[in-house]
Design a protein around this motif. Structure first.
Motif, PDB file in Angstrom:
ATOM      1  N   LEU A   1      -1.632  -7.260  -2.556  1.00 37.24           N
ATOM      2  CA  LEU A   1      -1.201  -6.095  -3.336  1.00 37.24           C
ATOM      3  C   LEU A   1      -2.405  -5.331  -3.884  1.00 37.24           C
ATOM      4  CD1 LEU A   1      -1.169  -6.366  -6.759  1.00 37.24           C
ATOM      5  CD2 LEU A   1       0.355  -8.226  -6.150  1.00 37.24           C
ATOM      6  N   ALA A   2      -3.490  -6.028  -4.125  1.00 38.92           N
ATOM      7  CA  ALA A   2      -4.676  -5.349  -4.634  1.00 38.92           C
ATOM      8  C   ALA A   2      -5.349  -4.525  -3.541  1.00 38.92           C
ATOM      9  CB  ALA A   2      -5.674  -6.364  -5.183  1.00 38.92           C
ATOM     10  N   MET A   3      -5.478  -5.102  -2.387  1.00 37.86           N
ATOM     11  CA  MET A   3      -6.309  -4.492  -1.350  1.00 37.86           C
ATOM     12  C   MET A   3      -5.560  -3.500  -0.475  1.00 37.86           C
ATOM     13  SD  MET A   3      -9.255  -5.682  -1.939  1.00 37.86           S
ATOM     14  CE  MET A   3     -10.002  -4.870  -0.532  1.00 37.86           C
ATOM     15  N   MET A   4      -4.274  -3.783  -0.174  1.00 39.97           N
ATOM     16  CA  MET A   4      -3.659  -3.002   0.899  1.00 39.97           C
ATOM     17  C   MET A   4      -2.223  -2.564   0.684  1.00 39.97           C
ATOM     18  SD  MET A   4      -3.821  -6.327   3.401  1.00 39.97           S
ATOM     19  CE  MET A   4      -5.453  -6.750   2.842  1.00 39.97           C
ATOM     20  N   GLY A   5      -1.515  -3.119  -0.313  1.00 38.11           N
ATOM     21  CA  GLY A   5      -0.084  -2.840  -0.425  1.00 38.11           C
ATOM     22  C   GLY A   5       0.215  -1.448  -0.956  1.00 38.11           C
ATOM     23  N   GLU A   6       1.013  -0.680  -0.246  1.00 33.98           N
ATOM     24  CA  GLU A   6       1.451   0.619  -0.752  1.00 33.98           C
ATOM     25  C   GLU A   6       2.665   1.126   0.026  1.00 33.98           C
ATOM     26  OE1 GLU A   6      -1.064   4.077  -0.107  1.00 33.98           O
ATOM     27  OE2 GLU A   6      -0.414   4.905  -2.039  1.00 33.98           O
ATOM     28  N   ILE A   7       3.718   1.387  -0.718  1.00 31.89           N
ATOM     29  CA  ILE A   7       4.904   2.035  -0.145  1.00 31.89           C
ATOM     30  C   ILE A   7       4.925   3.466  -0.649  1.00 31.89           C
ATOM     31  CG2 ILE A   7       7.443   2.112  -0.280  1.00 31.89           C
ATOM     32  CD1 ILE A   7       6.510  -0.128   1.546  1.00 31.89           C
ATOM     33  N   THR A   8       5.138   4.402   0.258  1.00 31.72           N
ATOM     34  CA  THR A   8       5.257   5.808  -0.136  1.00 31.72           C
ATOM     35  C   THR A   8       6.553   6.382   0.431  1.00 31.72           C
ATOM     36  OG1 THR A   8       4.027   6.540   1.808  1.00 31.72           O
ATOM     37  CG2 THR A   8       2.746   6.160  -0.202  1.00 31.72           C
ATOM     38  N   ALA A   9       6.942   7.533  -0.111  1.00 35.00           N
ATOM     39  CA  ALA A   9       8.166   8.181   0.362  1.00 35.00           C
ATOM     40  C   ALA A   9       7.907   9.665   0.538  1.00 35.00           C
ATOM     41  CB  ALA A   9       9.302   7.965  -0.632  1.00 35.00           C
ATOM     42  N   ALA A  10       8.524  10.234   1.563  1.00 40.45           N
ATOM     43  CA  ALA A  10       8.493  11.679   1.785  1.00 40.45           C
ATOM     44  C   ALA A  10       9.893  12.115   2.186  1.00 40.45           C
ATOM     45  CB  ALA A  10       7.494  12.026   2.896  1.00 40.45           C
ATOM     46  N   ASP A  11      10.373  13.220   1.623  1.00 37.09           N
ATOM     47  CA  ASP A  11      11.742  13.681   1.859  1.00 37.09           C
ATOM     48  C   ASP A  11      12.757  12.563   1.603  1.00 37.09           C
ATOM     49  OD1 ASP A  11      10.741  16.170   2.598  1.00 37.09           O
ATOM     50  OD2 ASP A  11      10.460  15.504   4.667  1.00 37.09           O
ATOM     51  N   GLY A  12      12.481  11.777   0.591  1.00 35.17           N
ATOM     52  CA  GLY A  12      13.421  10.733   0.192  1.00 35.17           C
ATOM     53  C   GLY A  12      13.349   9.477   1.026  1.00 35.17           C
ATOM     54  N   ARG A  13      12.620   9.537   2.131  1.00 35.72           N
ATOM     55  CA  ARG A  13      12.590   8.387   3.043  1.00 35.72           C
ATOM     56  C   ARG A  13      11.301   7.602   2.875  1.00 35.72           C
ATOM     57  NH1 ARG A  13      16.010  10.193   7.931  1.00 35.72           N
ATOM     58  NH2 ARG A  13      16.948  12.081   7.076  1.00 35.72           N
ATOM     59  N   ILE A  14      11.401   6.288   3.004  1.00 32.54           N
ATOM     60  CA  ILE A  14      10.217   5.434   2.952  1.00 32.54           C
ATOM     61  C   ILE A  14       9.409   5.655   4.226  1.00 32.54           C
ATOM     62  CG2 ILE A  14       9.388   3.050   2.878  1.00 32.54           C
ATOM     63  CD1 ILE A  14      10.688   4.095   0.237  1.00 32.54           C
ATOM     64  N   VAL A  15       8.121   5.853   4.049  1.00 33.83           N
ATOM     65  CA  VAL A  15       7.251   6.182   5.185  1.00 33.83           C
ATOM     66  C   VAL A  15       6.908   4.932   5.993  1.00 33.83           C
ATOM     67  CG1 VAL A  15       4.948   7.056   5.787  1.00 33.83           C
ATOM     68  CG2 VAL A  15       6.295   8.180   3.974  1.00 33.83           C
ATOM     69  N   GLN A  16       6.660   3.807   5.323  1.00 32.19           N
ATOM     70  CA  GLN A  16       6.179   2.615   6.023  1.00 32.19           C
ATOM     71  C   GLN A  16       7.335   1.913   6.747  1.00 32.19           C
ATOM     72  OE1 GLN A  16       5.381   3.448   2.849  1.00 32.19           O
ATOM     73  NE2 GLN A  16       3.319   4.136   3.408  1.00 32.19           N
ATOM     74  N   SER A  17       6.980   1.074   7.724  1.00 32.75           N
ATOM     75  CA  SER A  17       8.036   0.481   8.532  1.00 32.75           C
ATOM     76  C   SER A  17       7.758  -0.944   8.989  1.00 32.75           C
ATOM     77  CB  SER A  17       8.277   1.344   9.769  1.00 32.75           C
ATOM     78  OG  SER A  17       7.060   1.500  10.482  1.00 32.75           O
ATOM     79  N   ASN A  18       6.506  -1.343   9.080  1.00 27.91           N
ATOM     80  CA  ASN A  18       6.218  -2.665   9.637  1.00 27.91           C
ATOM     81  C   ASN A  18       4.812  -3.073   9.171  1.00 27.91           C
ATOM     82  OD1 ASN A  18       6.247  -5.033  11.354  1.00 27.91           O
ATOM     83  ND2 ASN A  18       7.653  -3.966  12.729  1.00 27.91           N
ATOM     84  N   PHE A  19       4.325  -4.206   9.675  1.00 28.03           N
ATOM     85  CA  PHE A  19       3.036  -4.712   9.188  1.00 28.03           C
ATOM     86  C   PHE A  19       1.843  -3.873   9.654  1.00 28.03           C
ATOM     87  CE2 PHE A  19       5.565  -8.759   9.059  1.00 28.03           C
ATOM     88  CZ  PHE A  19       5.575  -8.870   7.674  1.00 28.03           C
ATOM     89  N   ASN A  20       2.077  -2.916  10.565  1.00 21.92           N
ATOM     90  CA  ASN A  20       0.973  -2.023  10.940  1.00 21.92           C
ATOM     91  C   ASN A  20       0.667  -1.022   9.831  1.00 21.92           C
ATOM     92  OD1 ASN A  20       3.495  -0.874  11.429  1.00 21.92           O
ATOM     93  ND2 ASN A  20       2.689   0.554  12.950  1.00 21.92           N
ATOM     94  N   ASN A  21       1.728  -0.505   9.172  1.00 26.29           N
ATOM     95  CA  ASN A  21       1.479   0.470   8.106  1.00 26.29           C
ATOM     96  C   ASN A  21       1.832  -0.055   6.714  1.00 26.29           C
ATOM     97  OD1 ASN A  21       4.241   0.616   8.449  1.00 26.29           O
ATOM     98  ND2 ASN A  21       4.172   2.592   9.511  1.00 26.29           N
TER      99      ASN A  21
END
Lengths: 743, 151
Positions: free
Chosen positions: A661-681
């Motif tokens: 969570l310190a180094m890499m964790g981040e969920i973002t949203a655009a147009d109400g939808r979550i941008v991330q989807s899998n361990f690549n992003n």
């Protein structure tokens, strides 16, 4: 969280059942007892062949709890661990709370487990006394036998079951609990019961559960929280090999609680066919107000909001007066983004609706919440929901919320067959109950030694309360009580303020919960103050903690949550926090490891879940800005430790979780939808990114058992960023670290 | 009709040749030791051996598995326990245990190729296998024990 669940029920659902009301079980008869032969407690029974059947009523998600609590029973029973069979309980209030969350399994059930074991041992001793016609006090349970020293008589437990079953269950006051010196398993290094299975792939998880004739479902859910299904076209779905039918799940009525999100399901004869069919669905949604949600804009709003005064939740002295007269002020804002739990096993359950009842096999942290949520979805009584608990492939709080079990039950009723629901990784990342994003504004007035004379901490974040009350905008007591209003520094003028904030996605609790962002802001700020004062960071924190004392926590307008424990039994004790800090400093070689080029130590000390933890993290930043963590030292005072081996493993794992969570964790949203989807992003720490080695130092403690699953997490992020500053001069005020170039 | 061998047994499959090997193993054969984690070859939970090579079964189609010999975690120590399985127990590696089948299969392929791996070899071989519980240091230790190399 046991306690969140309790708040949800009492505060929002009005149910009479409080999760904290423990049914201690000793002496309770039950149709679903451990064994039909003889069950003096809901937690255990003995079979005539002598096998002790011990019930694990808490869920196994990797902490070892389904081994460790039974070890406590076995110890007091004087059972031979080789003759113990652990049986996983179904959901049932007779066991007390089964919500395996809040780092409280040992804290809440250690005594009950000891009493259950001691009850059975006493009854076996009484049975032997009856058989031999000697006084019961002369008979002693020893390693699965009762022995009578005077006569040299000895009987195996199994031989005594029949007689024991005829005896009255003794009163609690008549039990003789073992002295610590006679502990056989408590505090010892025993492997858990599942280790061998896991090396052979033999453990059965929720995703592995099967029911005869079941269909596999893949569900297209509303892409935005609260979006409504406008229309769908499944004409192309039916041509997919293996697809049986489609079915719609209605949307939830606010508040969303643990209800199914709704959507369109494709049911097929395999996981693969269902997923292929889903790709052919054409679905139209009315997105609703959350369709405009944008996480970047929200972040800016939060960071602006915390510059303004908020609701006062802690207030001592007069910070305004001190700030007005101060010659030195330091201030900073911090931000932590939304996070997803991402357990390796995504949410999974199989359920069958039959004759007005539901049977489910689910990877759940809380089978009683499954009963309630499924009963609510189906319009039946919760007693008509049988929830079998499988192993969990990780939980971290996600699997306390049984929306996925509701989906399986609803679909089973619709199609007339058992239905298995397995979320894809994309489903898991996009439809989580997210760990809240949070903004924190910190301000301190400083004396000539750089020590704060006034301290202001404002926080704004969407509250977990929005799960239970759609209008909730202020923090819950438990969120404020997690490392924020209970800060124990010796500062005379201290104020905390909360700014309201509306949720736009489902907000849930994730391992260490609100401690994550509070610890990051507080300990980062302390690190800045120590640096500004040009003082040693460990010495500075010790100074801030002040004299050894128990700090009475008195927030404004609420009671101090303190994990629902009294401050008499579990005070906020600065001596314990100082002690772990000193141990971590000593074991890490703090005094002798001065920052070198690109290499340095960082430190943070934090109390959470009633446990005191200090972490010293060593980072190395190479000339291209790549960071590695060669070593972490964590000192822990968690009170009494039942399984040192599993305690260490939890703290080792927490260091990795904290690193992610310190180094890499981040969920973002655009147009109400979550941008991330899998361990690549949505990356999590891999072997080369995790700390190379974490040394866990369990500090001996006479205090009662506190908690171990979560407390290792909070200090890791601020210790990493403290180390980064020492190594590079880069001050990180926003997570994840990967957004900042380190050279 | 696709023919293949799974843990030494001959199998035939006449379903969708695009179905990943993972779902054939799990849904058709009920070999559930091989886990689903990401469906995209990103996490390693589904690792099996295809003709001896560590392979992500979630992105290997049945068409590509045709004619191959597949070994799953259930087949790894079927005759006698693999040294990695013993070392895993010795180190109490598992927490939730979910990813460990894939970790062990990946490590077994590593030791076959490099019986005495260095730390860097271990990092390289194991970096595709995620453990969310964070058991990495014990995974490394168990591999070193099984290989008889010093930490």
């Amino acid at each position: 969280m046991t306690h969140i669940e309790k708040v949800s029920r009492r505060g929002f659902l009005g149910s009479a059942i409080g999760a904290g009301a423990l049914v201690l079980g000793v002496g309770v008869e039950s149709a679903e007892a451990a064994t039909t032969a003889w069950s003096p407690s809901v937690y255990l029974g003995l079979e005539p062949n002598g096998t002790a059947v011990i019930v694990a009523h808490r869920s196994e998600m990797g902490t070892g709890i389904r081994s460790v609590l039974p070890m406590v029973v076995a110890d007091e029973l004087e059972a031979d661990w080789q003759k113990v069979r652990v049986q996983q309980a179904v959901g049932d209030t007779k066991y007390g709370s089964q919500n395996t969350d809040g780092s409280c399994s040992i804290r809440d059930f250690y005594d009950a487990m000891r009493e259950a074991g001691a009850t059975a041992r006493l009854m076996l001793e009484q049975a032997a006394a009856k058989k031999w016609n000697v006084p019961a006090v002369e008979c002693k349970g020893q390693n699965h036998f009762v022995v009578h020293a005077k006569s040299g008589k000895k009987a195996a437990y199994g031989e005594l079951v029949k007689i024991a079953a005829t005896l009255p269950v003794p009163k609690k006051g008549d039990l003789r609990l073992k002295p610590e010196s006679e502990f056989r398993y408590i505090g010892k290094e025993l492997p858990t019961i599942d280790q061998a299975d896991h090396t052979r792939g033999a453990g059965r998880f929720g995703i592995d559960a099967r029911m005869p004739g079941m269909l596999y479902a893949s569900i297209e859910r509303p892409p935005v929280l609260g979006a409504k299904l406008r229309s769908f076209d499944d004409s192309a779905v039916k041509g997919v090999k293996g697809v049986v039918q489609t079915s719609t799940i209605p949307g939830f009525k606010p508040p969303h609680l643990f209800q199914a999100l709704g959507g369109v399901a494709v049911l097929a004869d395999s996981t693969w066919s269902a997923a292929q069919g889903r790709k052919k669905l054409k679905v139209e949604w009315d997105l609703g107000p959350n369709g405009a949600f944008d996480s970047a804009r929200e972040k800016a709003e939060i960071l602006a909001k915390i510059k303004q005064p908020g609701k006062v939740v802690r207030n001592e002295g007069d910070v305004d007066k001190v700030f007005a007269g101060a010659s030195r002020i330091h201030e900073a804002s911090y931000y932590v983004p939304l996070l997803s739990h991402a357990p390796m096993e995504p949410p999974a359950a199989v359920a069958e609706w039959r004759d007005g009842k539901v049977v489910t096999y689910a990877a759940t942290q809380n089978p009683q919440a499954v009963q309630e949520a499924v009963a609510g979805a189906m319009g039946i009584k919760k007693e008509d929901v049988t929830c079998h608990v499988t192993l969990l492939g990780g939980g971290f709080g996600r699997k306390s919320k049984p929306d996925y079990v509701c989906e399986a039950a609803i679909l089973s009723k619709q199609v007339g067959k058992p239905v298995k629901v397995v979320w894809s990784r994309e489903d898991d990342i996009k439809f989580d109950f997210y760990h809240a994003n949070a903004g924190m504004y910190m301000k301190a007035a400083l004396d000539d030694k750089g020590r704060p004379t006034a301290w202001l901490h404002r926080s704004a974040f969407p509250s977990i309360g929005s799960t239970f009350d759609a209008a909730a905008e202020y923090a819950m007591e438990l969120e404020m009580g997690m490392g924020w209003v209970d800060l124990p520094y010796a500062i005379a003028n201290h104020r905390a303020e909360n700014l309201p904030h509306k949720n736009h996605v489902r907000i849930g609790w994730m391992r260490a919960v609100a401690h994550i962002y509070h610890a990051f802001a507080i300990h980062s700020f302390v690190d800045e103050l120590a640096a500004a004062a040009n003082r040693d960071r460990v010495e500075y924190i010790l100074d801030l903690l002040g004299p050894d004392r128990q700090v009475p926590i008195q927030p404004v307008g609420m009671k101090y949550w303190n994990n629902d424990q009294g401050q008499d039994k579990f005070p906020v004790d600065t001596a314990r926090l100082k002690r772990v800090l000193e141990v971590a400093a000593e074991k890490s070689g703090w005094a002798n490891k001065k920052p070198g080029k690109g290499r340095a130590l960082g430190v943070a000390a934090h109390r959470s879940f009633l446990t005191y933890v200090a972490a010293v993290v060593e980072v190395e930043v190479d000339d291209r800005g790549r960071l590695t963590i060669p070593r972490v030292d964590v000192a822990v005072d968690a009170g009494q430790i039942i399984s040192p081996e599993r305690a260490r493993s939890q703290v080792e794992g927490a260091a990795v979780f904290g690193t992610s969570l310190a180094m890499m964790g981040e969920i973002t949203a655009a147009d109400g939808r979550i941008v991330q989807s899998n361990f690549n992003n949505y990356p999590v720490a891999r072997i080369q990114e995790a700390p190379r080695v974490t040394h866990v130092h369990l500090v001996p403690s006479k205090a009662p058992a506190a908690g171990i699953g979560e407390p290792g997490v909070p200090p890791i992020a601020p210790a990493i960023t403290s180390a980064i500053f020492a190594a590079t001069g880069k001050r990180i005020r926003e997570l994840p670290v990967r957004k900042t170039k380190l050279v | 009709m696709i023919q293949l061998k799974v843990n030494g047994s001959a199998k035939k499959f006449d379903g969708d040749p695009e179905m990943p090997l993972l779902w054939y193993l799990r849904d058709v054969l009920d070999y559930t030791g091989t886990k689903f984690g990401c469906g995209a070859g990103l996490c390693g939970a589904c690792t099996v051996h295809v003709n001896g090579e560590a392979t992500r079964s979630c992105v290997t189609s049945m068409r590509d598995a045709a004619g191959k010999e597949i070994t799953t975690i259930e087949g790894l120590g079927a005759k006698s326990e693999h040294p990695l399985q013993a070392a895993w127990k010795q180190c109490n590696v598992s927490q939730c245990g979910y990813c460990q089948s894939g970790q062990i299969m990946q490590a077994a392929a590593l030791l076959k190729a490099k019986p005495k791996p260095t730390n860097a070899d271990i990092d390289t071989a194991m970096q595709g296998n995620i453990c969310r519980c964070g058991t990495y240091q014990r995974i490394r230790q168990a591999i070193q024990i099984a290989a008889g190399v010093k930490a």
